[in-house]
Design a protein around this motif. Structure first.
Motif, PDB file in Angstrom:
ATOM      1  N   ASP A 102       6.137 -50.828  63.040  1.00  0.00           N
ATOM      2  CA  ASP A 102       6.308 -50.537  64.370  1.00  0.00           C
ATOM      3  C   ASP A 102       7.405 -51.605  65.218  1.00  0.00           C
ATOM      4  O   ASP A 102       8.255 -52.319  64.409  1.00  0.00           O
ATOM      5  CB  ASP A 102       4.973 -50.641  65.099  1.00  0.00           C
ATOM      6  CG  ASP A 102       4.497 -52.391  65.309  1.00  0.00           C
ATOM      7  OD1 ASP A 102       5.526 -53.249  65.362  1.00  0.00           O
ATOM      8  OD2 ASP A 102       3.341 -52.778  65.652  1.00  0.00           O
ATOM      9  N   PRO A 103       7.876 -51.158  66.296  1.00  0.00           N
ATOM     10  CA  PRO A 103       9.098 -51.714  66.520  1.00  0.00           C
ATOM     11  C   PRO A 103       8.935 -53.521  66.761  1.00  0.00           C
ATOM     12  O   PRO A 103       7.854 -53.718  67.366  1.00  0.00           O
ATOM     13  CB  PRO A 103       9.272 -51.521  68.270  1.00  0.00           C
ATOM     14  CG  PRO A 103       8.562 -50.234  68.307  1.00  0.00           C
ATOM     15  CD  PRO A 103       7.543 -49.945  67.249  1.00  0.00           C
ATOM     16  N   ASN A 104       9.746 -54.069  66.054  1.00  0.00           N
ATOM     17  CA  ASN A 104       9.618 -55.657  65.857  1.00  0.00           C
ATOM     18  C   ASN A 104       8.566 -56.085  65.021  1.00  0.00           C
ATOM     19  O   ASN A 104       8.406 -57.159  65.104  1.00  0.00           O
ATOM     20  CB  ASN A 104       9.719 -56.313  67.292  1.00  0.00           C
ATOM     21  CG  ASN A 104      10.405 -57.573  67.385  1.00  0.00           C
ATOM     22  OD1 ASN A 104      11.340 -57.792  66.654  1.00  0.00           O
ATOM     23  ND2 ASN A 104       9.681 -58.485  68.101  1.00  0.00           N
ATOM     24  N   TRP A 105       7.943 -55.395  63.993  1.00  0.00           N
ATOM     25  CA  TRP A 105       6.971 -55.748  63.366  1.00  0.00           C
ATOM     26  C   TRP A 105       7.687 -56.782  62.258  1.00  0.00           C
ATOM     27  O   TRP A 105       8.657 -56.546  62.066  1.00  0.00           O
ATOM     28  CB  TRP A 105       6.422 -54.353  62.330  1.00  0.00           C
ATOM     29  CG  TRP A 105       5.409 -55.031  61.376  1.00  0.00           C
ATOM     30  CD1 TRP A 105       5.808 -55.387  60.172  1.00  0.00           C
ATOM     31  CD2 TRP A 105       4.030 -55.329  61.562  1.00  0.00           C
ATOM     32  NE1 TRP A 105       4.764 -55.883  59.347  1.00  0.00           N
ATOM     33  CE2 TRP A 105       3.420 -55.850  60.121  1.00  0.00           C
ATOM     34  CE3 TRP A 105       3.289 -55.373  62.693  1.00  0.00           C
ATOM     35  CZ2 TRP A 105       2.354 -56.203  59.905  1.00  0.00           C
ATOM     36  CZ3 TRP A 105       1.911 -55.797  62.220  1.00  0.00           C
ATOM     37  CH2 TRP A 105       1.518 -56.237  60.813  1.00  0.00           C
ATOM     38  N   PRO A 106       7.142 -57.552  61.787  1.00  0.00           N
ATOM     39  CA  PRO A 106       6.027 -58.534  62.460  1.00  0.00           C
ATOM     40  C   PRO A 106       6.023 -59.469  63.499  1.00  0.00           C
ATOM     41  O   PRO A 106       4.991 -60.257  63.894  1.00  0.00           O
ATOM     42  CB  PRO A 106       5.483 -58.998  61.170  1.00  0.00           C
ATOM     43  CG  PRO A 106       6.482 -59.719  60.418  1.00  0.00           C
ATOM     44  CD  PRO A 106       7.511 -58.636  61.009  1.00  0.00           C
ATOM     45  N   GLY A 107       7.021 -59.513  64.226  1.00  0.00           N
ATOM     46  CA  GLY A 107       7.089 -60.221  65.275  1.00  0.00           C
ATOM     47  C   GLY A 107       6.609 -60.150  66.681  1.00  0.00           C
ATOM     48  O   GLY A 107       5.946 -58.818  66.739  1.00  0.00           O
TER      49      GLY A 107
END
Length: 136
Positions: A102-107
């Motif tokens: 997903d967008p920015n995973w894992p951030g």
């Protein structure tokens, strides 16, 4: 006694799904993540520890109820739960379904890109499934 009033920024960024025993359950207007928010309907609260012990218990129950329903509906790898309030101090709890890729995973999701509005049919399908999971 002060009356509960929803912070205008929370109202602008989300829409009401339903009202539970203590909290409003709201859907964030960002389809990049299945992102829900619980807002205890108590005036002038910014921290969980400011709630009465009974309200703290109720909040925990509602967080668990919503998190479990969200996991069921999304089959997410991880459900993130957080009460930050650095920008909007009114007490609110984010519950976000996360998937690898997903967008920015894992951030973190905060401050990443721009919100993507929900398509009407996708939002309606998600809310129908969520409400069914909450009821079971």
């Amino acid at each position: 006694m002060n009356r509960f009033v929803l912070d205008p920024r929370l109202e602008k960024d989300s829409e009401l799904v339903t009202t539970l025993g203590l909290c409003q359950l709201r859907l964030l207007k960002d389809s990049r993540w299945p992102w829900l928010m619980l807002i205890p309907q108590r005036a002038d609260k910014t921290e969980i520890f400011q709630l009465t012990p009974l309200d703290q218990t109720m909040l925990t129950f509602e967080i668990n109820l919503v998190a479990e329903a969200l996991k069921t509906v999304t089959k997410a790898r991880k459900i993130n739960v957080g009460a930050l309030g650095n920008i909007v101090s009114q007490l609110h709890v984010h519950i976000v379904a996360r998937h690898e890729g997903d967008p920015n995973w894992p951030g973190p999701i905060w401050g990443h890109g721009s919100a993507t509005p929900w398509a009407d049919d996708a939002k309606q399908n998600f809310l129908t499934n969520l409400n069914e999971a909450l009821a079971s």
